[in-house]
Design a protein around this motif. Structure first.
Motif, PDB file in Angstrom:
ATOM      1  N   ASN A  10       0.835  -1.402  -0.031  1.00 30.46           N
ATOM      2  CA  ASN A  10       0.064   0.131   0.223  1.00 30.46           C
ATOM      3  C   ASN A  10       0.861   1.185   0.010  1.00 30.46           C
ATOM      4  O   ASN A  10       0.576   2.304  -0.831  1.00 30.46           O
ATOM      5  N   ALA A 124     -13.769   5.425 -12.735  1.00 35.28           N
ATOM      6  CA  ALA A 124     -12.688   4.480 -12.376  1.00 35.28           C
ATOM      7  C   ALA A 124     -12.436   3.762 -13.609  1.00 35.28           C
ATOM      8  O   ALA A 124     -13.597   2.991 -13.818  1.00 35.28           O
ATOM      9  N   GLY A 128     -13.178  -3.704  -9.081  1.00 30.02           N
ATOM     10  CA  GLY A 128     -12.821  -4.968  -8.217  1.00 30.02           C
ATOM     11  C   GLY A 128     -11.175  -5.237  -7.808  1.00 30.02           C
ATOM     12  O   GLY A 128     -10.680  -4.132  -7.546  1.00 30.02           O
ATOM     13  N   GLU A 136      -5.464  -9.706  -1.121  1.00 32.97           N
ATOM     14  CA  GLU A 136      -6.062  -8.929  -2.322  1.00 32.97           C
ATOM     15  C   GLU A 136      -5.659  -7.534  -2.287  1.00 32.97           C
ATOM     16  O   GLU A 136      -5.813  -6.874  -1.122  1.00 32.97           O
ATOM     17  N   PHE A 137      -5.806  -6.772  -3.473  1.00 31.75           N
ATOM     18  CA  PHE A 137      -5.618  -5.540  -3.582  1.00 31.75           C
ATOM     19  C   PHE A 137      -6.596  -4.922  -4.648  1.00 31.75           C
ATOM     20  O   PHE A 137      -6.809  -5.481  -5.681  1.00 31.75           O
ATOM     21  N   PRO A 138      -7.279  -3.665  -4.257  1.00 30.70           N
ATOM     22  CA  PRO A 138      -8.036  -3.225  -5.459  1.00 30.70           C
ATOM     23  C   PRO A 138      -7.085  -2.872  -6.724  1.00 30.70           C
ATOM     24  O   PRO A 138      -5.899  -2.601  -6.772  1.00 30.70           O
ATOM     25  N   TYR A 140      -7.461  -0.748  -9.055  1.00 34.54           N
ATOM     26  CA  TYR A 140      -6.992   0.201  -9.797  1.00 34.54           C
ATOM     27  C   TYR A 140      -5.806   0.721  -8.850  1.00 34.54           C
ATOM     28  O   TYR A 140      -4.945   1.484  -9.549  1.00 34.54           O
ATOM     29  N   GLN A 141      -5.698   0.522  -7.649  1.00 30.76           N
ATOM     30  CA  GLN A 141      -4.204   0.863  -6.915  1.00 30.76           C
ATOM     31  C   GLN A 141      -3.083   0.226  -7.510  1.00 30.76           C
ATOM     32  O   GLN A 141      -2.027   0.731  -7.856  1.00 30.76           O
ATOM     33  N   ALA A 208      -7.399  11.350  -9.335  1.00 30.81           N
ATOM     34  CA  ALA A 208      -9.143  11.633  -9.426  1.00 30.81           C
ATOM     35  C   ALA A 208      -9.755  10.474  -9.089  1.00 30.81           C
ATOM     36  O   ALA A 208     -10.690  10.450  -8.180  1.00 30.81           O
ATOM     37  N   PRO A 209      -9.683   9.176  -9.333  1.00 33.45           N
ATOM     38  CA  PRO A 209     -10.493   8.070  -8.927  1.00 33.45           C
ATOM     39  C   PRO A 209     -10.528   7.596  -7.640  1.00 33.45           C
ATOM     40  O   PRO A 209     -11.601   6.911  -7.035  1.00 33.45           O
ATOM     41  N   MET A 210      -9.279   7.840  -7.100  1.00 34.42           N
ATOM     42  CA  MET A 210      -8.996   7.224  -5.527  1.00 34.42           C
ATOM     43  C   MET A 210      -9.058   8.421  -4.659  1.00 34.42           C
ATOM     44  O   MET A 210      -8.740   8.037  -3.364  1.00 34.42           O
ATOM     45  N   ARG A 211      -9.032   9.661  -4.968  1.00 36.00           N
ATOM     46  CA  ARG A 211      -8.757  10.690  -3.899  1.00 36.00           C
ATOM     47  C   ARG A 211      -9.722  11.536  -4.023  1.00 36.00           C
ATOM     48  O   ARG A 211     -10.537  11.935  -5.166  1.00 36.00           O
TER      49      ARG A 211
ATOM     50  N   ASN B 242     -11.979  11.210   0.591  1.00 38.58           N
ATOM     51  CA  ASN B 242     -11.057  10.391   0.372  1.00 38.58           C
ATOM     52  C   ASN B 242     -11.197   9.226   0.999  1.00 38.58           C
ATOM     53  O   ASN B 242     -11.057   7.789   0.473  1.00 38.58           O
ATOM     54  N   GLN B 249     -13.150   1.251  -2.738  1.00 42.35           N
ATOM     55  CA  GLN B 249     -12.357   0.436  -3.703  1.00 42.35           C
ATOM     56  C   GLN B 249     -11.774  -0.730  -3.004  1.00 42.35           C
ATOM     57  O   GLN B 249     -11.590  -1.731  -3.462  1.00 42.35           O
TER      58      GLN B 249
END
Lengths: 288, 408
Positions: A10, A124, A128, A136-138, A140-141, A208-211, B242, B249
């Motif tokens: 992360n 996004a 998933g 597991e990790f998103p 998009y990240q 933009a999609p995550m913050r 945020n 997500q």
């Protein structure tokens, strides 16, 4: 152990933002000797560019990822030609103030248009999560981290394997000597500035999609990025990227194990690095 | 020295009282309402310029209602920006009371700024109606004779949400809160409310403020033992946006960890997206689509400002209206006399239902509302975000008067 690895991973994700921003700052500083205080505002503009494209033209994330950095890079080259270039001969303080002023103007223009609350962005590109074996990790990240690593590697290849890169590196490391060899380093100043701006804009679109997208998002982040650049070594391209990912990891692990220090750990590290290596981890001491 | 000062004081008071008693009934022949708020920063949308508009509406309605019979027709509204900084807020408040002859201040978001203004109100012996700051300290250990708490506080937010969510099966909580006055106050109130309702706080973590990355805590949540049923997010504004984006997500809802939010405004729902938040419960002091009475005022407000009001705007109007009514009844704008009219008063208006102005701590208690975010498909217009789950009666919505409050 899994939780440690998960947090470290992360940290790399948030480090990917630091790395992109620090990389841009480092090449700009190396080439122009300008500390670009507008870098946070460009990151903000990048995120708002994505929001604006979606709202006004219905263009989704991929379009934004392509168009916004290019458009802002062009705007950056114009700003360099028209404003910053004229002050290069003067004390660096002038450009310091100029870029700081540009940052404030951008921030307030955004506030006039959008207000101070956050803007929605529902585009996004991937949803998933990935199964990375241990955890597991998103998606998009993971995508953000992957893209950032690819971009940083590409810049590294560009700098080490091409003639342009060699000239730019030479101009960064030994400007007088490079000029003495008859190479016109001035030609490369404007494109390098535009390139750095483009990297910051790219980070903004990715955010933009995550913050939360609001006029203050860059101002909060840029202070940390400056610390990253100082730790990596001012003007050191390699150092800024390494420091970016390292600081991201440290901050994430700090949040978990030493929540009290989470906000200060970056600056503590900066203080320690400066005590031991005043030029930063990968910086070269300048002898003027 | 003390005697001399007292004598000078008495002389000055005598001089001041002369023209007042002979001439107009209000000081300086006018009533000045001051709105001290965040005009351009983080809270400008939920308080800000529209809070000024709400107070102006109250003044216009008061003038229309009383016409020639009004105590004075010279009523002014002035505004100032405190930038959410306590030191700016106290300078501005002093300036407004002393130089601009403000009789009562309204709004004041940001708890630390509100606490600073309450101190100045007490020193200046003028009134202050807080509608925007959440700290319970204003009616607790920092309470005073001149400060009123009109809208909401951290206890109201925590009690409604925590008790209800716990009763509905969310027994184990993981609280994450921003590490400053508001967040710490909220965290303490939430923890108490969860435990009082039979739940358990499994863990609580302070988060950096401001922060754009909450993944650390979202990753930590599923690994806690026992696994939490609810993530209690006590952040506000950009931090909240945020956190919720990342909560989504990281798919915590699919992992059985629901989201409960401490303080949520329409602008936050807009920023995060109603679809992501649909079904999330939270507590509010008021919302514009509550019923016909609320809607009627919200329609007037929208006509004037182009926007739907927040509960803070409604509370500003309500407080300003009752302040002017109290001045009218008292026949003077002297703070102590106006206070006498307000203390113990019971009333119901479009904002505060079944309300009482508690004389012992100046907390206005009124019905609060447990609400949930509407699915976008159910919304009647783009700004229709909330629907009622249940009403929390006035006597349960707020805490008992704090023993720490001594008004003297």
């Amino acid at each position: 152990m899994t939780s440690f690895l998960q947090q470290a991973f992360n940290g790399l994700v948030s480090g990917s933002f630091y790395a992109l921003l620090a990389l841009g700052l480092a090449v700009i500083f190396g080439m122009l000797r300008v500390v670009n205080f507008a870098h946070g505002a460009i990151y903000t503009l990048g995120a708002f560019g994505a929001v604006w494209l979606a709202d006004s033209a219905g263009l989704g994330f991929w379009w934004a990822l392509l168009l916004v950095p290019v458009a802002l890079a062009i705007a950056g080259t114009l700003a360099e030609r028209l404003l910053i270039h004229r002050l290069l001969a003067l004390d660096p303080l002038y450009n310091f103030l100029l870029t700081f002023g540009i940052a404030l103007v951008c921030q307030d223009l955004l506030r006039m248009r959008y207000g101070s609350h956050s803007q929605p962005y529902e585009h996004a590109p991937v949803t998933g999560s990935f199964d990375l074996g241990l955890f597991e990790f998103p998606r998009y990240q993971v995508f953000t981290l992957g893209l950032s690593v690819v971009v940083c590697l590409a810049v590294w290849l560009l700098l080490t394997r091409t003639r342009i890169g060699t000239i730019v590196r030479a101009a960064i490391e030994r400007p007088e000597l490079t000029r003495a060899f008859g190479i016109d380093t001035g030609r490369w100043v404007t494109p390098v500035f535009g390139f750095g701006v483009g990297l910051a804009a790219l980070a903004g679109v990715l955010a933009a999609p995550m913050r939360a997208v609001n006029s203050g998002m860059g101002a909060d982040l840029i202070i940390t990025v400056f610390a990253v650049v100082v730790i990596g070594g001012l003007g050191s391209v390699f150092g800024s990227v390494v420091a970016g990912f390292t600081i991201g990891m440290l901050a994430a692990l700090g949040n978990l194990y030493f929540p009290v220090l989470s906000q200060t750990s970056v600056y503590l590290l900066m203080a320690v690095v400066l005590l031991i290596r005043p030029a930063g981890l990968f910086g070269k001491e300048e002898h003027v | 020295m003390g005697i001399a000062a007292a004598a000078v004081g008495a002389l000055l008071a005598g001089c001041g009282g002369g023209p007042g008693a002979g001439g107009g009934k209000v000081s300086n022949a006018k009533i000045v309402l001051g709105v001290l708020t965040d005009l351009s920063g983080l809270y400008a949308d939920i308080t800000g310029p529209n809070a000024v508009a709400a107070v102006e509406m109250a003044v216009e309605d008061f003038k229309r209602k009383y016409g020639d019979k009004a105590i004075t027709d010279n009523i002014e509204v002035i505004k100032a920006d405190h930038q959410n900084k306590p030191e700016v807020a106290s300078t501005q408040a002093r300036q407004m009371y002393d130089r601009q002859q403000v009789d009562a201040l309204f709004d004041v978001p940001t708890s630390s700024a509100a606490l600073a203004v309450a101190t100045i109100a007490q020193q200046s012996k003028r009134l202050y109606f807080n509608t925007a700051a959440a700290t319970t300290e204003l009616a607790g250990k920092s309470c005073n004779k001149y400060t009123y708490e009109w809208a909401y506080d951290a206890y109201m937010l925590a009690n409604g949400t925590a008790a209800n969510v716990t009763r509905q099966g969310g027994k184990n909580w993981y609280l994450v809160y921003p590490d400053y006055a508001f967040g710490q106050d909220m965290q303490a109130k939430f923890a108490t409310a969860v435990e009082a309702a039979g739940g358990k706080v499994v863990a609580k973590d302070p988060t950096p403020f401001p922060s754009d990355d909450f993944a650390t805590f979202l990753l930590k949540a599923p690994g806690l033992t026992p696994k939490p049923d609810v993530l209690g997010a006590l952040q506000a504004g950009g931090d909240l946006a945020n956190l919720v984006k990342q909560y989504d997500q990281f798919k915590l809802r699919d992992k059985g960890i629901n989201l409960a939010i401490g303080l949520l405004f329409d602008s936050d729902i807009k920023a995060i997206g109603a679809a992501k938040l649909a079904g999330t419960t939270f507590t509010t002091a008021w919302f514009w689509n509550l019923d016909d009475e609320a809607r009627a005022w919200a329609d007037r407000f929208k006509k004037r400002t182009g926007q739907r009001p927040t509960f803070d705007h409604a509370a500003d109007y309500s407080a300003a209206t009752h302040y002017l009514e109290a001045v009218q009844k008292a026949g003077t704008d002297k703070a102590e006399d106006v206070s006498k009219q307000l203390d113990g008063m019971t009333f119901s208006d479009f904002f505060a239902r079944n309300a009482t102005v508690r004389p012992n701590d100046h907390r206005v208690v009124h019905d609060a509302y447990l609400v949930k975010v509407k699915a976008p498909a159910a919304a009647s217009e783009p700004e229709d975000f909330t629907e009622l789950v249940e009403k929390i009666p006035a006597d349960q919505a707020f805490d008992q008067p704090s023993p720490a409050c001594r008004m003297g």
